[in-house]
Scaffold this motif. Structure first.
Motif, PDB file in Angstrom:
ATOM      1  N   THR A 120      16.953-114.615   1.834  1.00 54.13           N
ATOM      2  CA  THR A 120      18.128-115.082   1.108  1.00 54.13           C
ATOM      3  C   THR A 120      17.851-114.972  -0.379  1.00 54.13           C
ATOM      4  OG1 THR A 120      18.695-116.640   2.851  1.00 54.13           O
ATOM      5  CG2 THR A 120      19.692-117.023   0.708  1.00 54.13           C
ATOM      6  N   THR A 122      19.321-116.194  -3.917  1.00 51.23           N
ATOM      7  CA  THR A 122      20.237-117.146  -4.524  1.00 51.23           C
ATOM      8  C   THR A 122      20.258-116.900  -6.021  1.00 51.23           C
ATOM      9  OG1 THR A 122      19.732-118.781  -2.826  1.00 51.23           O
ATOM     10  CG2 THR A 122      20.804-119.583  -4.831  1.00 51.23           C
ATOM     11  N   THR A 124      21.702-118.170  -9.606  1.00 53.07           N
ATOM     12  CA  THR A 124      22.239-119.360 -10.265  1.00 53.07           C
ATOM     13  C   THR A 124      22.544-119.019 -11.706  1.00 53.07           C
ATOM     14  OG1 THR A 124      20.923-120.776  -8.827  1.00 53.07           O
ATOM     15  CG2 THR A 124      21.793-121.776 -10.829  1.00 53.07           C
ATOM     16  N   SER A 144      26.130-121.448  -8.337  1.00 50.50           N
ATOM     17  CA  SER A 144      25.145-120.727  -7.515  1.00 50.50           C
ATOM     18  C   SER A 144      25.832-120.027  -6.360  1.00 50.50           C
ATOM     19  CB  SER A 144      24.118-121.698  -6.933  1.00 50.50           C
ATOM     20  OG  SER A 144      23.285-122.190  -7.927  1.00 50.50           O
ATOM     21  N   PRO A 146      24.456-117.886  -2.729  1.00 49.26           N
ATOM     22  CA  PRO A 146      23.411-117.275  -1.899  1.00 49.26           C
ATOM     23  C   PRO A 146      23.925-115.993  -1.241  1.00 49.26           C
ATOM     24  CG  PRO A 146      24.465-119.036  -0.693  1.00 49.26           C
ATOM     25  CD  PRO A 146      25.146-118.972  -2.045  1.00 49.26           C
TER      26      PRO A 146
END
Length: 192
Positions: A120, A122, A124, A144, A146
């Motif tokens: 994953t 992510t 931000t 954010s 993902p």
């Protein structure tokens, strides 16, 4: 022939009055709601520019990573609707993007090794929106997104899958930032 019962007629009148009061209260609540499309050509606030014109007047400061540049490029395209950055921006956007890559699952088929097979990414974003003329902070925010990806056994394929996940997350994060910044501008209500 009998006369109407005065108690029953008072109850009927009371119910009618209560229903009328309920209708008036419901109309008052509904009239207080203002629903309009955020991306319409209408101004974000009374006396201001249209939503697309205000978003198109935002200049985004340069960033220093590949995934942050992807977010920046997508934002520039979305703000200017394909026309690029403005020549005389009314707002500047400081954008900071960080990345976190994690192993999401370990699933092995016919091996003894514990290699991650799913990941994953992510992304931000922290942003600060400023008025260019006065350098006052209009909005500060953090969003954010993902994005999952599969890690195949080949090294290049795993790297490419991660890059594709970063690109997907950058597009989605830019869309989310555009919405958030449009809402911030609507709250600020800058006069044109």
């Amino acid at each position: 022939m009998s006369l109407p019962d005065p108690v029953k007629s008072d109850v009927v009148r009371l119910r009618g009055r209560l229903a009328l009061c309920g209708m008036v209260a419901a109309l008052a609540l509904v009239s207080a709601c203002t629903v309009r499309p955020l991306y319409s050509s209408q101004p974000l606030s009374p006396g201001s520019l249209s939503a697309s014109a205000e978003l198109g007047s935002i200049s985004i400061k340069p960033v220093n990573t590949r995934y942050a540049q992807q977010v920046r490029n997508n934002l520039i395209f979305a703000f200017g609707q394909g026309s690029g950055e403005p020549a005389a921006p009314a707002y500047t956007l400081d954008l900071g993007v960080t990345e976190l890559v994690e192993s999401a699952a370990i699933v092995q088929v016919q091996t003894q090794e514990d290699e991650p097979t799913a990941g994953t990414v992510t992304l931000t974003a922290n942003y600060v929106l400023r008025d260019t003329a006065t350098n006052t902070v209009i909005a500060v925010g953090k969003r954010s997104i993902p994005s999952s990806f599969d890690r195949p056994r080949q090294e290049f394929a795993a790297y490419r899958a991660q890059i594709d996940a970063e690109n997907r997350a950058a597009r989605e994060l830019a869309d989310l930032l555009r919405l958030s910044i449009a809402q911030d501008l609507a709250k600020h209500g800058k006069k044109a």
